[in-house]
Design an enzyme around this catalytic site. Sequence first.
Site, PDB file in Angstrom:
ATOM      1  N   PHE A  94       2.573 109.173 -48.434  1.00 20.85           N
ATOM      2  CA  PHE A  94       2.997 109.729 -47.246  1.00 20.85           C
ATOM      3  C   PHE A  94       2.984 108.728 -46.093  1.00 20.85           C
ATOM      4  CE2 PHE A  94       4.225 114.401 -47.142  1.00 20.85           C
ATOM      5  CZ  PHE A  94       4.187 114.363 -48.342  1.00 20.85           C
ATOM      6  N   ASN A 138     -10.523 112.833 -39.159  1.00 13.46           N
ATOM      7  CA  ASN A 138      -9.267 112.978 -38.526  1.00 13.46           C
ATOM      8  C   ASN A 138      -8.982 114.529 -38.566  1.00 13.46           C
ATOM      9  OD1 ASN A 138      -7.767 113.272 -40.832  1.00 13.46           O
ATOM     10  ND2 ASN A 138      -8.427 111.223 -41.320  1.00 13.46           N
TER      11      ASN A 138
END
Length: 407
Positions: free
Chosen positions: A328, A216
């Site tokens: 997160f 990613n």
Amino acid sequence: MDAALPPNALAARRVLLIVSGGIAAYKAPDVVRRLRDAGAEVQVVMTPAAGAFITPLTLQAVSGREVRAELFDPAAEAAMGHIELARWADVILIAPATADFLARLRLGMANDLASAVCLASEAPILAAPAMNQQMWKHPATQDNLAALAARGVRFAGPGAGSQACGEVGPGRMLEATEICAATAALFERDLLSGVRVLLTAGPTREPIDPVRYISNHSSGKMGYAIATALREAGAIVTLVSGPTILPPPAGVTLVNVETARDMHEAVMARLPTDIFVATAAVADYRIDNAASNKIKRSDSALELKLVPNPDILKCVAASAAPPFTVGFAAETNDVERHARDKLERKAIDMVAANLVGGAGLGFNADDNELMVIWRDGSRLLPRAAKTRLARTLVDVIAERYAARAAR
Ligand code: C5P
């Protein structure tokens, strides 16, 4: 002291160096060079008088940026105006700081670019005074120094010894290495002294075959900035990182991994810890049928079977002596609701949620904005450079960590 700072001691720090007009300005290029060797970005602003001692070209060559001197320069102001310069700076370093410049700083004058930037900035100011010993001792100068110190201006030096004017006494500017060490020390704090922190950062790579992988766009910037901010707060930091192009943060133990399973193993092997911060963008799936040899091109369809990876954060939160856990969340909508859901689902202590999709924010960007959420509270950390935001986030982590320990 002559030791250079470790590389990256000032990684990504923005130092606005004001060079005022004294003979010690000849040392300014060395200051710039050493700041840059320690990873800082340096923008030089000269006072008009500094030009009598050193040329802008020299400082431009060593800083790699156009040197600024004029307050009323339409072309330069259009590129980065004095207010933007003031906002850009993480720290303002004045080296050399002459008696005249300190006097103007004390009065809050803005009659040249350098003094105007000081007046317009919230950044901490560190001054390295340099002047004749009699000027240093003069009550006017001493009075200015006391007033500036009371206002939070920090000083590095001066040293004492023989001076360019032939006199002996206090007023010599410190050496470049000492000034750089004092600049790095400005960022040191005592919030998490001796606390062990384990962090994950960056993307993971999930192999398809020996030469291909799924990954990613995570750059690792936020995680690396948090690792640095934690270290500056006194923590003992171990950073388990997927592949990034970032330089290793100074003073942090770095463990490089590739896949989510490697990251999981590296993290679990390092428990227990006091705080765990999961900033990594861990691939949710890996390829079950990864090939051991390079897959050859063919005309038929290729099917990859994806199986879930371990949720590292969840495993840490469920471990025998769970640390204070921070996760997160990248959300596109309903940030608080989704973040609260994550807090419960993963049984963690804190979630830092960023709203992805905003211009220049989030993945691979230099800026970010965070909504930090814990069981009985939340705080919005407004848009800022990731290095600055990381420091604010560490403030909140230290505060909530202490609150949990006090329960
Ligand atoms: O569930 P979600 O992937 O949205 O959660 C994101 C948070 O969980 C991040 O802190 C991330 O680092 C962590 N995570 C993890 N292991 C995974 C997936 C996510 O530690 N396999």
